[in-house]
Enzyme design. Structure first.
Site, PDB file in Angstrom:
ATOM      1  N   LYS A   1      23.743  -8.221  39.337  1.00 23.64           N
ATOM      2  CA  LYS A   1      22.722  -9.258  39.144  1.00 23.64           C
ATOM      3  C   LYS A   1      23.127 -10.575  39.788  1.00 23.64           C
ATOM      4  CE  LYS A   1      19.960  -7.615  35.408  1.00 23.64           C
ATOM      5  NZ  LYS A   1      19.404  -7.748  34.102  1.00 23.64           N
TER       6      LYS A   1
ATOM      7  N   LYS B   1      19.051   1.777  40.062  1.00 21.29           N
ATOM      8  CA  LYS B   1      18.302   2.220  38.888  1.00 21.29           C
ATOM      9  C   LYS B   1      16.905   1.582  38.828  1.00 21.29           C
ATOM     10  CE  LYS B   1      19.411  -1.162  35.387  1.00 21.29           C
ATOM     11  NZ  LYS B   1      19.249  -1.393  33.983  1.00 21.29           N
TER      12      LYS B   1
ATOM     13  N   LYS C   1      13.014  -3.364  35.413  1.00 18.97           N
ATOM     14  CA  LYS C   1      11.804  -4.158  35.154  1.00 18.97           C
ATOM     15  C   LYS C   1      11.675  -5.306  36.138  1.00 18.97           C
ATOM     16  CE  LYS C   1      12.522  -4.112  30.240  1.00 18.97           C
ATOM     17  NZ  LYS C   1      13.934  -4.467  30.220  1.00 18.97           N
TER      18      LYS C   1
END
Ligand code: AQP
Length: 330
Positions: free
Chosen positions: A113, A194, A197
């Site tokens: 991230k 993966k 959202k």
């Protein structure tokens, strides 16, 4: 014998997708009949990256409604919002003081991230510690999560064992619980990462609230390969293998059964059939969501859930504070 205690959560960072559903929520539902379950909407985790405040509050209610739409029953499981139980933040701080920057900088989700940035938001860095606090606050035995959370569960266990070594019997040391099929659903446009959202491309995921048309569009354009055989081989054929995993998890067929069903068929056939299977699985969820989301009982359910969660958290937090020597002598 006392029932096992189960805790897990989902971030209100957008609408729950097939990865969240197949990796985590399906287990939540399975466990509610056999264990004492707490399922949380982890809004304090969501603000580790910037969120639009109005949207965030809408998403909190969306996720809570989706919990019920997939089959969670507030009479069986405690459903609540993380920020409404202040013990999460309190224990998060206490555990921050027992964790090391070295171990947190090894967390692969943090690295993913924070890619390319020199300096990271502190909350993003300490996110796994807050997650450990969420779990340990309830003397949790079992944490149903997707495979992507394995490293965070290990950290949680390490923190619990570390504190217990210094102050015996402070924490129950939890175990992760992972699905056999669907524990890691990959992105439809890039099957090496993966399903998420917050990924920019909406066709990288299927949200549980997607329309039939969106489901069709996202699946039909999913990345496959040029080999043309329908075979489960995640290393060499990640895109096709991901479609087979989703097919298997939604239909209840084993992967070899799905492979046999499409023996000699083309990718287009597999995709078309997966569109139907997905639409059939998600239509009832969408319908239940519509009934719950604007119903008057949603607030009552979350108020009741928060009160029940607070009552379970309080003695654990008191015990932790006593062991650490925080606050005045009672
Ligand atoms: N792709 C996935 N496959 C299987 N399980 C998954 N989970 C998430 N993605 C997959 C599981 O869903 C639960 C809730 O996840 P979360 O909302 O707490 O956070 P996340 O893992 O960071 O999920 P997202 O969708 O990728 O959210 P963003 O984009 O906001 O970071 C967890 O049990 C997780 O393992």
């Amino acid at each position: 014998m006392a029932k096992e205690r189960v805790f897990s959560g989902v971030q209100p960072t957008g609408n729950i997708h097939l990865g969240n559903y197949l990796g985590a929520l399906k287990q939540f539902v399975e466990l509610q009949d056999e264990a004492e379950c707490l399922y949380c909407v982890v809004d304090m985790h969501a603000i580790t990256v910037p969120q639009d405040p109005k949207e965030l509050r809408e998403h909190v209610l969306d996720v809570a409604s989706l919990y019920m739409a997939v089959g969670l029953d507030p009479k069986k499981a405690i459903l609540f919002v993380q920020s409404e139980v202040s013990g999460h933040a309190e224990l998060g701080w206490i555990l921050n003081c027992s964790s090391y920057t070295g171990e947190l900088s090894r967390m692969t989700q943090f690295k993913a991230k924070n890619k390319g940035r020199e300096s990271a938001p502190t909350g993003l860095f300490t996110y796994p510690v807050l997650m450990a606090a969420d779990i340990l606050l309830y003397d949790t035995n079992v944490v149903p999560v997707g495979n992507d959370q394995k490293q965070h569960i290990e950290l949680c266990r390490d923190l619990a064992l570390r504190v217990n070594h210094r102050f015996p019997d402070t924490f129950v040391v939890p175990e992760g619980r992972f699905m056999k099929s669907g524990a890691r659903i990959m992105s439809l446009d890039d099957p090496t990462s993966k399903m998420s959202k917050s990924a920019e491309n909406i066709h990288s995921r299927i949200s549980l609230l997607d329309t039939d048309a969106k489901i069709k569009k996202s699946i039909m354009r999913a990345t496959t390969d040029s080999d043309m055989t329908i075979r489960f081989d995640p290393e060499n054929k990640p895109g096709v293998s991901n479609l087979l995993t989703i097919y298997s998890a939604l239909s209840g067929m084993s992967i070899p059964e799905v492979e046999a069903k499409f023996d000699g068929a083309g990718y287009g056939d597999l995709k078309k059939s997966l569109v139907t299977v997905t639409q059939e699985a998600l239509t009832p969820i969408r319908d239940r969501f519509d009934q719950i989301r604007h119903s008057s009982e949603l607030d009552d359910i979350l108020d009741d859930g928060a009160a029940r969660a607070r009552a379970l958290a309080e003695p654990v937090l008191d015990r932790v504070k006593e062991h650490f020597g925080i606050g005045r002598l009672k």
